[in-house]
Design a protein around this motif. Structure first.
Motif, PDB file in Angstrom:
ATOM      1  N   GLY A 116      68.683  10.284 -22.133  1.00  0.00           N
ATOM      2  CA  GLY A 116      68.108   9.816 -20.934  1.00  0.00           C
ATOM      3  C   GLY A 116      67.911   8.235 -20.910  1.00  0.00           C
ATOM      4  O   GLY A 116      67.621   7.537 -19.892  1.00  0.00           O
ATOM      5  N   TYR A 117      68.638   7.594 -21.991  1.00  0.00           N
ATOM      6  CA  TYR A 117      68.828   6.213 -21.909  1.00  0.00           C
ATOM      7  C   TYR A 117      69.801   5.680 -20.866  1.00  0.00           C
ATOM      8  O   TYR A 117      70.736   6.039 -20.450  1.00  0.00           O
ATOM      9  CB  TYR A 117      69.282   5.553 -23.178  1.00  0.00           C
ATOM     10  CG  TYR A 117      69.782   4.048 -23.339  1.00  0.00           C
ATOM     11  CD1 TYR A 117      71.090   3.862 -23.531  1.00  0.00           C
ATOM     12  CD2 TYR A 117      68.860   3.091 -23.169  1.00  0.00           C
ATOM     13  CE1 TYR A 117      71.398   2.573 -23.715  1.00  0.00           C
ATOM     14  CE2 TYR A 117      69.188   1.821 -23.376  1.00  0.00           C
ATOM     15  CZ  TYR A 117      70.485   1.687 -23.548  1.00  0.00           C
ATOM     16  OH  TYR A 117      70.884   0.226 -23.447  1.00  0.00           O
ATOM     17  N   THR A 118      69.238   4.769 -19.905  1.00  0.00           N
ATOM     18  CA  THR A 118      70.178   4.132 -18.916  1.00  0.00           C
ATOM     19  C   THR A 118      70.497   2.991 -18.899  1.00  0.00           C
ATOM     20  O   THR A 118      69.663   1.955 -19.424  1.00  0.00           O
ATOM     21  CB  THR A 118      69.442   4.685 -17.510  1.00  0.00           C
ATOM     22  OG1 THR A 118      68.158   3.919 -17.421  1.00  0.00           O
ATOM     23  CG2 THR A 118      69.628   6.015 -17.053  1.00  0.00           C
ATOM     24  N   GLU A 119      71.490   2.428 -18.737  1.00  0.00           N
ATOM     25  CA  GLU A 119      72.068   1.001 -18.598  1.00  0.00           C
ATOM     26  C   GLU A 119      72.587   0.571 -17.141  1.00  0.00           C
ATOM     27  O   GLU A 119      73.063   1.725 -16.557  1.00  0.00           O
ATOM     28  CB  GLU A 119      73.221   0.929 -19.503  1.00  0.00           C
ATOM     29  CG  GLU A 119      73.190  -0.018 -20.603  1.00  0.00           C
ATOM     30  CD  GLU A 119      74.375   0.035 -21.610  1.00  0.00           C
ATOM     31  OE1 GLU A 119      75.381  -0.092 -21.289  1.00  0.00           O
ATOM     32  OE2 GLU A 119      73.940  -0.032 -22.768  1.00  0.00           O
ATOM     33  N   SER A 120      72.218  -0.665 -17.001  1.00  0.00           N
ATOM     34  CA  SER A 120      72.655  -1.002 -15.508  1.00  0.00           C
ATOM     35  C   SER A 120      74.252  -1.378 -15.755  1.00  0.00           C
ATOM     36  O   SER A 120      74.462  -2.338 -16.684  1.00  0.00           O
ATOM     37  CB  SER A 120      71.800  -2.219 -14.963  1.00  0.00           C
ATOM     38  OG  SER A 120      71.055  -1.660 -14.326  1.00  0.00           O
ATOM     39  N   TYR A 121      75.222  -1.070 -14.792  1.00  0.00           N
ATOM     40  CA  TYR A 121      76.590  -1.635 -14.882  1.00  0.00           C
ATOM     41  C   TYR A 121      76.874  -1.801 -13.685  1.00  0.00           C
ATOM     42  O   TYR A 121      76.782  -1.302 -12.740  1.00  0.00           O
ATOM     43  CB  TYR A 121      77.380  -0.486 -15.635  1.00  0.00           C
ATOM     44  CG  TYR A 121      78.851  -0.983 -15.546  1.00  0.00           C
ATOM     45  CD1 TYR A 121      79.289  -2.172 -16.529  1.00  0.00           C
ATOM     46  CD2 TYR A 121      79.763  -0.550 -14.772  1.00  0.00           C
ATOM     47  CE1 TYR A 121      80.645  -2.456 -16.467  1.00  0.00           C
ATOM     48  CE2 TYR A 121      81.164  -1.013 -14.841  1.00  0.00           C
ATOM     49  CZ  TYR A 121      81.521  -2.007 -15.829  1.00  0.00           C
ATOM     50  OH  TYR A 121      82.735  -2.375 -15.770  1.00  0.00           O
ATOM     51  N   ARG A 122      76.991  -3.366 -13.226  1.00  0.00           N
ATOM     52  CA  ARG A 122      77.422  -3.739 -12.076  1.00  0.00           C
ATOM     53  C   ARG A 122      76.490  -3.363 -11.061  1.00  0.00           C
ATOM     54  O   ARG A 122      76.830  -3.007  -9.898  1.00  0.00           O
ATOM     55  CB  ARG A 122      78.862  -3.692 -11.755  1.00  0.00           C
ATOM     56  CG  ARG A 122      79.640  -4.506 -12.663  1.00  0.00           C
ATOM     57  CD  ARG A 122      81.054  -4.306 -12.319  1.00  0.00           C
ATOM     58  NE  ARG A 122      82.060  -5.237 -13.299  1.00  0.00           N
ATOM     59  CZ  ARG A 122      83.341  -5.172 -13.215  1.00  0.00           C
ATOM     60  NH1 ARG A 122      83.782  -4.381 -12.070  1.00  0.00           N
ATOM     61  NH2 ARG A 122      84.095  -5.930 -13.848  1.00  0.00           N
ATOM     62  N   GLY A 123      75.344  -3.324 -11.350  1.00  0.00           N
ATOM     63  CA  GLY A 123      74.295  -3.167 -10.603  1.00  0.00           C
ATOM     64  C   GLY A 123      73.776  -1.361 -10.094  1.00  0.00           C
ATOM     65  O   GLY A 123      73.026  -1.058  -9.548  1.00  0.00           O
TER      66      GLY A 123
END
Ligand SMILES: Nc1ncnc2c1ncn2[C@@H]1O[C@H](COP(=O)(O)OP(=O)(O)OP(=O)(O)O)[C@@H](O)[C@H]1O
Ligand SMILES: [Mg+2]
Length: 122
Positions: free
Chosen positions: A41-48
């Motif tokens: 469930g870990y989320t990361e922002s990649y280019r918005g």
């Protein structure tokens, strides 16, 4: 008898096979799987855009061993499969009621062990 189910990194397969061979475990089943552990469930922002780091490819190793050696084999697999980074995997131990060698009809722990090192992969 116990079944060891180990979820490991692909690159650790040979080292884990060597451990099983050293311990006299002659059979195993390997399956390509995808899964997640504590970082699910870990989320990361990649280019918005939010990217979900969820299901990662791993190998599932299943090996049925005699109950007397299960702790030793589990320790050795853990040692062989460890890199120290998150995502190294998990090992589960499950009770096995019976094993049958189909060719001969033999039953029991004798069917899951080999007599000599088979030197696979060498
Ligand atoms: N509770 C579980 N049940 C079934 N499979 C699991 C479980 N936990 C982990 N796995 C499997 O093991 C793989 C690797 O898990 P992982 O090593 O990330 O566990 P972890 O608990 O998150 O430990 P770490 O914090 O070291 O990453 C997962 O991709 C999944 O396939
Ligand atoms: Mg994890």
């Amino acid at each position: 008898m116990k079944k060891i189910e180990a979820i490991i990194r692909h690159e650790k397969l040979q080292e884990v096979q060597d451990v099983l061979d050293e311990c006299g475990v002659s059979g195993l089943t390997v399956t390509e799987v995808k899964g997640c552990g504590a970082q699910r469930g870990y989320t990361e922002s990649y280019r918005g855009t939010k990217v979900n780091i969820s299901l990662r490819p791993r190998l599932k190793i299943e090996a049925v061993v005699r109950a007397e050696i299960v702790d030793k084999v589990v320790d050795k697999i853990a040692e062989a499969a460890r890199t120290g980074e998150v995502g190294d995997g998990k090992i589960f131990v499950i009770d096995i009621e019976q094993a049958v060698r189909i060719r001969t009809g033999e039953r029991g722990p004798e069917t899951i062990q080999h007599a000599e090192r088979s030197m696979w992969g060498h």
